[in-house]
Structure formats: C-alpha cells, structure tokens
Design an enzyme around this catalytic site. Structure first.
Site: not given
Ligand code: ADP
Ligand code: F6P
Length: 323
Positions: A23, A72, A104, A127, A162, A254
């Site tokens: 980027v 997060r 998220g 994932d 095992r 890991v």
């Molecule tokens: P990933 O992107 O790995 O799925 P998360 O689910 O933890 O990770 O989401 C990362 C961050 O994205 C969250 O901590 C939050 O700040 C933001 N986020 C998640 N869901 C929402 C939502 N519905 N609206 C706005 N921001 C969100």
């Molecule tokens: O979304 C990626 C991921 O590694 C999932 O597979 C797992 O459940 C989660 O994040 C673990 O989250 P954290 O790093 O907050 O323990």
C-alpha cells in the site's frame, strides 16, 4: 486522492506487513502521501497516525504479525467511536483508508463507508471466513504451520499407537480444519458447519484401529460443538472403546505467528496494489479479495450481508480420503 492511511485490525495474519508495504509503495508511486494507523480502530479513534515512506516499510516483507500492531476496539462499534475516527481522519486531511482485516474489521470499514468516508478493505484472516475472497491473507501460511505440527504428531502417534485430537483455529469456520485434515491425512475432521457427535468420532477412530492403522488423527476446529477439550472429557473414561490411547494437542496462536510464505507475500503485494488503485479510481466501499484466481472488488455491503459457506464436496473428499 492525495493522502491515504492504512491500518491492520482484528486477529493478525501472516502477510499483513507485506500488504502494508505494498500500500505504501504503490501509494507513493501514485503520488500519494501515506500514513499508518497504529493499533487498528483503537488507534484510529485517537488519531494515532504515523507517516510512512518507502524506507519505513523496508525489512518487513518476511515478518509475520503487523508492525503497525492490531487491536480489538469495542468503542469503534459505537456511533461515538466512529465519529471520533472520522474526526481524526479529517483533521489529518486523510481522504481514503485501507483496512486490512477479517470479518469484524470489515464490518468496521463498512460502518465508516456508510458514514461517507472512502474505505477499501483487504481480506485478511487465517480463518478464511470472509465473503468476497475465496482465500484470505494468512490462510496459506497458517495451514503450513498446522501441517508441520500434524506431520510431527503423526510420527509420535505412530510410534506409540495413539490417537491424537488436534485442535486448530476457526471460531465459526472449519476451513483450516478441513484443509489441514486433507493435507495432513487425518482420519476424521470436525468442523462447526457439520454437527458431529463424539460417538461418530469414536467410530472413526475405532475403525482406523481395526483396519490396522498404527495411529488416528482427528483434526477439530476450535468452534466445533465438541472441540478438543470437550472430546477429551467425553472420552476420558473410555479410551478402550477407541482402540488407541488418546492425546490432545491444541495448536493455538502458534498458527497465527508464522513467517509468511511465498503465496501470502505475493497475495498481500497484489491486494495492497489493488486497494490503492481502487482508492485512486474512486471505487470505494469495497473489499479487495481473490475470486477465481483474479483480484476482485466486492461491495462491503455484500461482504457484510453474506456468510461464506464451506464446500460440501470438499467435506466429502476429506471423508473418502480418510479411509
Ligand atoms: P477480525 O477482523 O479478525 O474478525 P474482530 O471481530 O475482533 O476481528 O473485529 C476487529 C475490530 O473491528 C473490533 O474490535 C471492532 O473495533 C471492529 N468491529 C467489529 N465488528 C464491528 C461492527 N459491527 N461495527 C463496527 N466495528 C466493528
Ligand atoms: O479470527 C482469527 C482468530 O485467530 C480465530 O481463529 C481465533 O478464534 C481468534 O482469532 C483468537 O483471538 P485472540 O487472538 O483474541 O485470542
């Protein structure tokens, strides 16, 4: 668009650094100024920006994790948090944002986009549960880390006759477990998408024993109803029923910290370029992903209203090959 920012969010994934580097360098080539946002949405709401030049992203291509760090941030899910982020972006004169992250994080980028800010997402999560990209950044490296562990566990399992239950990541999605099961030669794969009773797992292990195998490997996704811990508890008093003695290995984080392999470095470099081009074209509110081996732009609205499904043919293949 002359001033853009890039950030990583949610669970880190191998290749995030390569995507940031791309980027930055493609942005500079397009005569843009590029800023990094430290600590994902947590940094965005407080305006934690750092200018990034070509040299600032040197030496990171081959590193896992994210040098901008990830976080997060519950606050960003609120209207107040999002308004703070918009304010911080505008105060710095930033006109476009690239969000590298999973489900998220792309819900977050969609939220900003709905509020009128130009955002482009890059599909990144080990994932592989993100609609809009058949394969997401980090999956290939994570799978190779898992395979190395499975290959080693198979060696010791065979020496001791095992069975091993090996738990891999995947909160709601069995992709990693399924592919690791196929590539690692597992006797059974358990994923959140398919309800599997422990008695069915017991039958598979027992059957491997009766067919004369000297080991049985069960790969289970952490999000399955019966994860490794629950399976272990279920079989606690009943190893004899399985034929084999049972051990459990939970691979955990890991899997996330691997050195990005060639596939992820190249994918990240292409995703980064595509994200900057989308911003330059003014086609924002989209996710950059890979569909049919081509870089694709999918509207964030579509990404956030669809769930990626698992290929039933591949589930069947894993079952057939386990015999
Ligand atoms: P990933 O992107 O790995 O799925 P998360 O689910 O933890 O990770 O989401 C990362 C961050 O994205 C969250 O901590 C939050 O700040 C933001 N986020 C998640 N869901 C929402 C939502 N519905 N609206 C706005 N921001 C969100
Ligand atoms: O979304 C990626 C991921 O590694 C999932 O597979 C797992 O459940 C989660 O994040 C673990 O989250 P954290 O790093 O907050 O323990």
């Amino acid at each position: 668009m002359k001033r853009i920012a890039v950030m990583t969010s949610g669970g880190d994934a191998p290749g995030m650094n390569a995507a940031i580097r791309s980027v930055v360098r493609v942005g500079l080539e397009e005569d843009m100024e590029v800023f990094g946002v430290n600590r994902g949405y947590a940094g965005l709401v407080v305006g934690n920006f750092v200018p990034l030049r070509a040299r600032d992203v040197g030496g990171i291509l081959d590193k896992g994790g994210s040098f901008l760090q990830s976080a997060r941030c519950p606050e960003f899910k609120t209207e107040e948090g999002q308004m703070k982020a918009l304010h911080a972006l505008r105060e710095r004169g930033i006109e476009g944002l690239v969000v590298i992250g999973g489900n998220g994080s792309q819900a977050g980028s969609y939220a900003l986009s709905k509020r009128g800010f130009p955002v482009v997402g890059i599909a990144s999560t080990i994932d592989n549960d993100l609609y809009g990209s058949e394969i997401t950044l980090g999956v290939d490296t994570a799978l190779n880390v898992i395979l190395e562990a499975i290959d080693r566990l198979k060696v010791t399992a065979s020496s001791h006759e095992r069975a091993f239950v090996i738990e891999v990541m995947g909160r709601d999605c069995g992709y990693l477990a399924l592919m690791a099961g196929i590539a690692g030669g597992a006797e059974a794969v358990i994923i959140p998408e398919v309800d599997t009773h422990p008695e069915v797992v017991a039958d598979e292990i027992r059957s491997a024993y009766e067919r004369g195998k000297n080991h049985a490997l069960v790969v289970v996704a952490e999000g399955a109803k019966y994860n490794a811990t629950k399976l272990e508890a279920y079989f606690k008093e009943n190893h004899e029923r399985l034929g084999f003695d049972l051990r459990v290995t939970i691979l955990g984080h890991v899997q996330r910290g691997g050195t990005p392999g060639a596939f992820d470095r190249i994918l990240a470099s292409r995703f980064g370029e595509a994200a900057v081009k989308a911003l330059a074209d003014g086609e924002t509110g989209v996710l950059i992903g890979l569909i049919s081996d081509k870089i694709a732009r999918t509207p964030l609205e579509e990404v956030n209203s669809h769930k990626k499904t698992i290929d039933e043919g591949v589930v069947k293949l894993a079952r057939v090959l386990s015999k």
